[in-house]
Design a protein around this motif. Structure first.
Motif, short mmCIF file in Angstrom:
data_model
loop_
_atom_site.label_atom_id
_atom_site.label_comp_id
_atom_site.label_asym_id
_atom_site.label_seq_id
_atom_site.Cartn_x
_atom_site.Cartn_y
_atom_site.Cartn_z
N ARG A 47 -1.45 0.01 -7.25
CA ARG A 47 -1.38 -1.17 -6.40
C ARG A 47 -1.44 -2.54 -6.83
O ARG A 47 -0.75 -3.42 -6.28
CB ARG A 47 -2.43 -1.03 -5.17
CG ARG A 47 -2.08 0.20 -4.18
CD ARG A 47 -2.95 0.08 -3.06
NE ARG A 47 -4.37 0.83 -3.20
CZ ARG A 47 -4.51 2.16 -3.10
NH1 ARG A 47 -3.56 2.96 -2.89
NH2 ARG A 47 -5.79 2.48 -3.24
N THR A 92 -5.87 -2.45 -0.49
CA THR A 92 -5.24 -2.62 0.53
C THR A 92 -4.74 -4.01 0.87
O THR A 92 -4.04 -4.34 1.79
CB THR A 92 -5.29 -1.55 1.67
OG1 THR A 92 -6.55 -2.35 2.27
CG2 THR A 92 -5.72 -0.33 1.28
N THR A 117 0.81 -1.19 -0.05
CA THR A 117 -0.04 -0.15 0.09
C THR A 117 0.89 1.37 -0.01
O THR A 117 0.62 2.20 -0.89
CB THR A 117 -0.81 0.03 1.27
OG1 THR A 117 -1.42 -1.28 1.45
CG2 THR A 117 -2.01 1.01 1.26
#
Lengths: 411, 133, 178
Positions: free
Chosen positions: A266, A372, A223
């Motif tokens: 991400r 995340t 993250t």
């Protein structure tokens, strides 16, 4: 949070405690204006099991298996961090071969977790064919884990002062086979994720975490690295055999030359890390020294040694989701540790959710929350309270909204 | 590419499914009845995928070798092992066992070992199949 | 983060001693080697008096913005010890320094100032310490409970080892007859 005013256009949506996209309970309360999220409040603790308290009646060897059960996907990194903390406190040095074997186990776990995450992320935006592809890849890794450790999920491989199972010459072909299979399929997966228009549309510019926020809110793991912060325990410090290996920080700009800190970054971050992990396992297999795998094979003797320890230690390991840190203190009288504090990576990745979610749409909640890779929660129910009327939104409903958004964008 | 997943999907149509259809091709309405039928020879069981060497399954206990040192009780993380002081032997409740094989490692006379048996589901946690002594 | 390439544990210790000489005790620099090449990871342990604590965190932020990993806590009988685990100098290969600052608070007055205004990411762990150890964090932006359910009575702190500990709430499930 304020009461919903009758004249105001903003209203509140509680999401959870059983909640979108994720695998464990957490509770969100969103303040919504139209489709936009204005404010977010997070509540935790629905699955707080008092594990640290349970350790007060157990000796360090028993705690290894308790730590393993903190999380099913991180069943190597919690015992690993605990072992590191105990070894620091008791000044035990594991044999060199064990350090390399630990790296191999840790990296297999990282690949398994990231591949699983890639599938879940695709599922959240309604791209289920990718889910099946990634989980097929994961199955091979689970088989490898079973072959190396004796079980698929609870590995039971870590022990204080070494590792419990060796990798012998005749086991290496199976590992290289799996790695080759992964490399082939990794290319496919990379193409799908990076070139597919659908995924770009849903993830670029969504859920942005700026570098400044990532630093301030102490985010960890992929993250924070996807926001351009170079922070990776494996590179920063020397533990296990990571200090010997050729490893460098990975941030999304390696591939795209820019860091946006959005969901797309991400995704790139995790895919690049899978590739890095495959490289690390190969390095370990090539350079692994021979020798013992455990420093004190007689467990009663080890427990006696630990009983006399008076001191404290911190163990830090880079888990798939980020830095996991365990603090252990022994008082020299009792067999069980005086204090044991566990901090899982998601603990630090909760606050960054708030800037990520602000200003986004309801349909983006699943993919942002999942981006995340939180170690908690699974979709089930969202209740929309609108004045006196109450609707219940099922998991399928939220998921459907997310899929509908994908369809809308594709037109 | 807009439909990057399509080639994969077409290729998969001509491949054998990855999943092993255990215990039967279609899930039986009642597993217990199905297993009874298998026992009577009326139905056929699709076997599970074989476990690799070193799998940690149901514990086997060699009672004659056991010297009753109780070290396994000391390391068992879940308290699944009970001492029988009058006989100087142990009793293992598999319903609590976490299959970590730590007791195997600590045993000084190697009287414990892990088998590859893993189908241990039972309605009663104190049934005869789930207690090793 | 680039200006402090040469940050060493000795420099960090000196940086703190210069500012807070009489209020810092028990400074230890520990090093731990790992792997075949025996590369070392340094960690600094120090005890700071509660009155100087907030200033020390500000002082630390002036040196370099630290990463706060967690605050861990011990009940030491008469006092409660909080240990702030910081890491510094990350982003450099093998350059990271662990900094563990411990603060002892008397049980009669377990109060400490918040550091959320310097490090906003400390909020979750401060809330956790407040409910689990019964420490009062002065000026915390959000003082609701975080992990504990609402039906746990007030004045019970699960990590305490005295009469405010969780003993009264135990239900020994293993004592149910077999």
């Amino acid at each position: 949070m304020k009461q919903t005013a009758t004249t105001k256009t903003s209203y509140h949506i509680p999401v959870g405690p059983i909640h979108p996209a994720l695998k464990e309970p957490v509770f969100f309360e969103f303040e919504i204006e139209g489709e936009r999220i204005v404010d977010v409040d997070v509540k935790l603790g629905h699955v707080h099991r008092g594990i640290e308290w349970a350790s007060r009646k157990r000796n360090p060897i028993q705690i290894l298996y308790l730590a393993e059960r903190i999380c099913g996907i991180c069943s190597f990194c919690h015992p690993a961090a605990f072992t590191l903390a105990v070894e620091t406190a008791a000044d035990i040095q594991a044999p060199e071969r064990a350090e390399y074997l630990r790296v191999i186990q840790g990296e297999i776990e990282r690949i398994t977790s990231h591949v699983l995450w890639a599938g879940v992320a695709a599922h959240e935006i309604g791209f289920d064919t990718v889910l099946f592809l990634t989980w097929q890849m994961r199955e091979k890794l689970m088989d490898l884990t079973e072959y190396l450790c004796g079980n698929r999920v609870t590995k039971g491989i870590m022990t204080i002062g070494g590792i419990r199972r060796d990798i012998t010459e005749d086991m290496i072909p199976k590992i290289t086979d799996t790695l080759n299979y992964l490399k082939d399929n990794f290319e496919k997966l990379r193409k799908i994720f990076l070139d597919d228009k659908t995924i770009r549309m849903r993830s670029q510019g969504v859920g942005i975490l700026t570098k400044e926020n990532a630093l301030k809110l102490c985010a960890v793991g992929p993250t924070t690295r996807a926001s351009g912060v170079k922070k990776d325990v494996r590179v920063d410090t020397s533990y296990f055999a990571y200090g010997d290996l050729d490893i460098d920080f990975i941030t999304p700009d390696v591939l795209t030359n820019e860091v946006n800190g959005d969901v797309y970054d991400r995704i790139i971050q995790r895919l690049l890390e899978v590739k890095q992990s495959i490289g690390l396992i190969e390095q370990c297999l090539d350079t692994m020294p021979s020798g013992d795998i455990v420093v004190e094979p007689k467990i009663p003797k080890l427990l006696n040694q630990l009983k006399k320890v008076n001191g404290e230690g911190v163990g830090r390991h880079e888990a798939p989701r980020g830095e996991v840190i365990h603090y252990v203190k022994f008082d020299g009288e009792n067999e069980s540790p005086y204090t044991w504090k566990v901090r899982a990576p998601t603990y630090n990745n909760i606050l960054p959710w708030i800037p990520m979610l602000k200003g986004e749409q309801i349909a983006d909640i699943p993919i942002i929350a999942a981006s995340t890779d939180p170690c908690m929660s699974c979709t089930n129910r969202v209740a929309i309270a609108d004045g006196s009327k109450k609707y219940e939104m099922q998991k399928e409903e939220l998921h459907r909204l997310s899929i509908e958004k994908t369809r809308r964008l594709m037109k | 590419m807009k439909f990057s997943m399509l080639p994969q999907v077409f290729a998969q149509m001509f491949k054998k499914p990855f999943t092993n259809k255990f215990p039967a091709k279609y899930t039986p309405p009642s597993t217990t009845k199905f297993l009874e039928a298998v026992g009577a020879g009326k139905a056929k069981l699709i076997p599970p995928i074989e476990t690799p060497e070193g799998f940690r399954g149901k514990i086997q206990f060699d009672k004659d070798k056991c010297i009753g040192c109780n070290l396994c009780i000391k390391v068992c993380p879940s308290g699944a092992i009970e001492s029988k002081p009058e006989e100087k032997k142990i009793k293992i409740y598999l319903a609590r066992c976490t299959f970590c094989s730590q007791c195997n490692d600590v045993c000084p006379v190697n009287c414990l070992s892990m088998s590859n048996e893993f189908l241990l589901a039972d309605a009663d946690k104190y049934s005869k199949d789930l207690i090793v002594e | 983060m680039t200006k402090d390439q040469e940050l060493t544990p000795e420099k960090v210790v000196k940086y703190f001693i210069d500012e807070f000489k009489p209020k810092i005790k028990d400074i230890k620099i520990k090093e731990r080697a790992a792997g075949s090449k025996k590369n070392k990871t340094p960690s600094i342990w120090m005890k700071i008096d509660n009155s100087a604590f907030k200033g020390a965190v500000k002082h630390l932020c002036d040196l370099q913005f630290p990463h706060l990993a967690i605050i861990s806590g011990n009940d030491l009988g008469k006092t409660i010890e909080l240990i702030y685990h910081f890491t510094l100098n990350y982003g450099n290969r093998l350059g990271e320094i662990n900094l563990n600052i411990s603060v002892e608070l008397p049980k009669s007055k377990p109060k400490i100032e918040t550091i959320c205004d310097y490090i906003p990411g400390a909020l979750i762990t401060e809330r956790e310490k407040q409910e689990f150890l019964g420490v009062k964090i002065i000026g915390i932006p959000d003082d609701r409970r975080l992990f504990l359910p609402d039906d746990i009575p007030k004045g019970i702190y699960p990590w305490r080892r005295d009469e405010t500990g969780p003993e009264k709430l135990y239900k020994n499930l293993h004592e149910v007859k077999k």
